[in-house]
Design a protein around this motif. Structure first.
Motif, PDB file in Angstrom:
ATOM      1  N   GLU A   1      -6.577 -28.408   0.279  1.00 24.07           N
ATOM      2  CA  GLU A   1      -7.321 -29.393  -0.523  1.00 24.07           C
ATOM      3  C   GLU A   1      -6.406 -29.993  -1.586  1.00 24.07           C
ATOM      4  O   GLU A   1      -6.418 -31.204  -1.828  1.00 24.07           O
ATOM      5  CB  GLU A   1      -8.528 -28.733  -1.202  1.00 24.07           C
ATOM      6  CG  GLU A   1      -9.517 -28.059  -0.260  1.00 24.07           C
ATOM      7  CD  GLU A   1     -10.435 -29.041   0.473  1.00 24.07           C
ATOM      8  OE1 GLU A   1     -10.366 -30.249   0.202  1.00 24.07           O
ATOM      9  OE2 GLU A   1     -11.204 -28.574   1.334  1.00 24.07           O
TER      10      GLU A   1
ATOM     11  N   GLU B   1     -11.320 -33.768  -3.774  1.00 26.88           N
ATOM     12  CA  GLU B   1     -10.433 -32.793  -3.110  1.00 26.88           C
ATOM     13  C   GLU B   1      -9.895 -31.800  -4.144  1.00 26.88           C
ATOM     14  O   GLU B   1      -9.778 -30.608  -3.857  1.00 26.88           O
ATOM     15  CB  GLU B   1      -9.277 -33.477  -2.370  1.00 26.88           C
ATOM     16  CG  GLU B   1      -9.675 -34.570  -1.370  1.00 26.88           C
ATOM     17  CD  GLU B   1     -10.561 -34.113  -0.201  1.00 26.88           C
ATOM     18  OE1 GLU B   1     -11.013 -32.950  -0.199  1.00 26.88           O
ATOM     19  OE2 GLU B   1     -10.815 -34.946   0.685  1.00 26.88           O
TER      20      GLU B   1
ATOM     21  N   HIS C   1     -12.588 -29.355  -4.643  1.00 26.50           N
ATOM     22  CA  HIS C   1     -12.684 -28.409  -3.525  1.00 26.50           C
ATOM     23  C   HIS C   1     -11.652 -27.290  -3.694  1.00 26.50           C
ATOM     24  O   HIS C   1     -11.937 -26.122  -3.485  1.00 26.50           O
ATOM     25  CB  HIS C   1     -12.436 -29.114  -2.180  1.00 26.50           C
ATOM     26  CG  HIS C   1     -13.453 -30.167  -1.870  1.00 26.50           C
ATOM     27  ND1 HIS C   1     -13.346 -31.016  -0.796  1.00 26.50           N
ATOM     28  CD2 HIS C   1     -14.595 -30.515  -2.520  1.00 26.50           C
ATOM     29  CE1 HIS C   1     -14.385 -31.829  -0.786  1.00 26.50           C
ATOM     30  NE2 HIS C   1     -15.151 -31.563  -1.818  1.00 26.50           N
TER      31      HIS C   1
ATOM     32  N   GLU D   1     -17.459 -33.916   1.984  1.00 19.75           N
ATOM     33  CA  GLU D   1     -16.640 -34.344   3.133  1.00 19.75           C
ATOM     34  C   GLU D   1     -17.362 -35.432   3.933  1.00 19.75           C
ATOM     35  O   GLU D   1     -16.718 -36.313   4.508  1.00 19.75           O
ATOM     36  CB  GLU D   1     -16.275 -33.172   4.048  1.00 19.75           C
ATOM     37  CG  GLU D   1     -15.444 -32.046   3.428  1.00 19.75           C
ATOM     38  CD  GLU D   1     -14.090 -32.459   2.864  1.00 19.75           C
ATOM     39  OE1 GLU D   1     -13.732 -33.641   2.911  1.00 19.75           O
ATOM     40  OE2 GLU D   1     -13.396 -31.570   2.336  1.00 19.75           O
TER      41      GLU D   1
END
Ligand SMILES: [Fe+2]
Ligand SMILES: [Fe+2]
Length: 330
Positions: free
Chosen positions: A56, A86, A89, A169
């Motif tokens: 990520e 990201e 994440h 996502e």
């Protein structure tokens, strides 16, 4: 195979703990940080979650390079939001690894010293803005195929992190596809740019699912522990089946002459990816491996003062709290 890799049977643990763990898996319930777990299970999870977190974080780079060059304010805002997601994440996942006793600083060291891997896909360059669209469509699409089943992974903190990550996502995939839809409705040159990006990213995207099942020795163990729910080849097939009709709607050609629907199997047939290329990229010889890791290392070093300041602040706060407790007792 070491005792650890051999898993539960090889460890000497009180039988009731092992039984309880096995029963939790058998009932499809979650293992939580407070629960006893076999050392091999813990280690496998730390490795998988760390690699996922690293992916990520490194994955911010290829698209991040286009933020300053986005063709409009709208595209810049979308891309900015996506790249920030990201980062988020990565942080959820490092936190999940910490619940297993891993140390975040140590994981980062392993990444920048090349001792821990991240997804092979991020070692390819982003040559045009169409790459941003194709990454959203293919790479985030592949991430969805991989990660939706992980929402049912046996380790609670990992499974729960996946639920939120998968929602984001989906947004990433849609923004990519929408960008490409806009480009293919544009000029002939724009359509060519999209097709070129599709040609370059298709094979690396199929490789993202990892080596074929017969060359993936840890898969069976991870499946038995219900960390992983499907094999690499199953997920790869699912991705191809999902992507083919999307390519048709977009009017682009996937660069595989063998790709066709197989009525009997109920899946598409497709050519074998170049596994030698995947092995080389994993080994560190992809087009951008050195650049990605060097950039991550530089960011880590430049951020040292922030970490030091945060630690100094935390120490001051806890010293003050201790002094107040002392004062209250006196
Ligand atoms: Fe992500
Ligand atoms: Fe994403």
């Amino acid at each position: 195979m070491t005792a650890e890799q051999a898993g539960p049977a090889a460890e000497r643990v009180p039988p009731d703990l092992q039984e309880r763990f096995d029963a939790t898996l058998a009932r499809d319930q979650r293992v939580e940080p407070r629960d006893w777990m076999p050392e091999g299970y813990r280690r496998t999870l730390v490795r998988q979650i760390a690699q996922h977190a690293h992916s990520e974080i490194i994955g911010m780079q290829p698209e991040g390079e286009w933020i300053t060059r986005a063709p409009s304010l709208r595209r810049k805002a979308i891309l900015f939001a996506k790249v920030q997601d990201e980062a988020g994440h990565g942080l959820y996942l490092y936190a999940a690894a910490e619940t297993l006793g891993a140390d975040r600083e140590d994981l980062t060291e392993r990444l920048i010293e090349g001792r821990q891997k991240y997804s092979s896909i991020f070692n390819y360059p982003t040559l045009t803005f169409a790459d941003v669209g194709v990454i959203g469509w293919f790479v985030d699409g592949a991430a969805i195929c991989n990660q939706v089943p992980l929402c049912r992974s046996s380790y609670g903190p990992y499974a729960r992190a996946m639920v939120r990550i998968c929602k984001e996502e989906s947004f990433h995939q849609r923004q990519g596809y929408e960008l490409l839809m806009t480009m293919v409705r544009g000029t002939a040159a724009q359509r060519e740019t999209v097709q070129d990006a599709v040609n370059r990213w298709w094979w690396p995207s199929l490789m993202m699912f990892g080596p074929p099942d017969d060359a993936s020795p840890n898969s069976a163990r991870s499946m038995a522990w219900k960390i992983k729910r499907h094999t690499n080849d199953e997920l790869r097939r699912r991705f191809v089946d999902m992507t083919v009709p999307q390519a048709e709607r977009l009017g682009v050609t996937l660069p595989d002459p063998e790709l066709r629907w197989n009525e009997e199997r109920g899946h598409h047939d497709f050519s074998t990816p170049d596994w030698a290329e995947l092995a080389a990229v994993i080994k560190g010889d992809g087009p951008c491996n050195a650049e990605r890791v060097a950039r991550r290392r530089a960011a880590h070093e430049e951020g040292a003062w922030v970490r030091e300041a945060a630690l100094a602040h935390a120490a001051k706060v806890s010293a003050r709290a201790a002094a107040e407790r002392e004062g209250a007792r006196a």
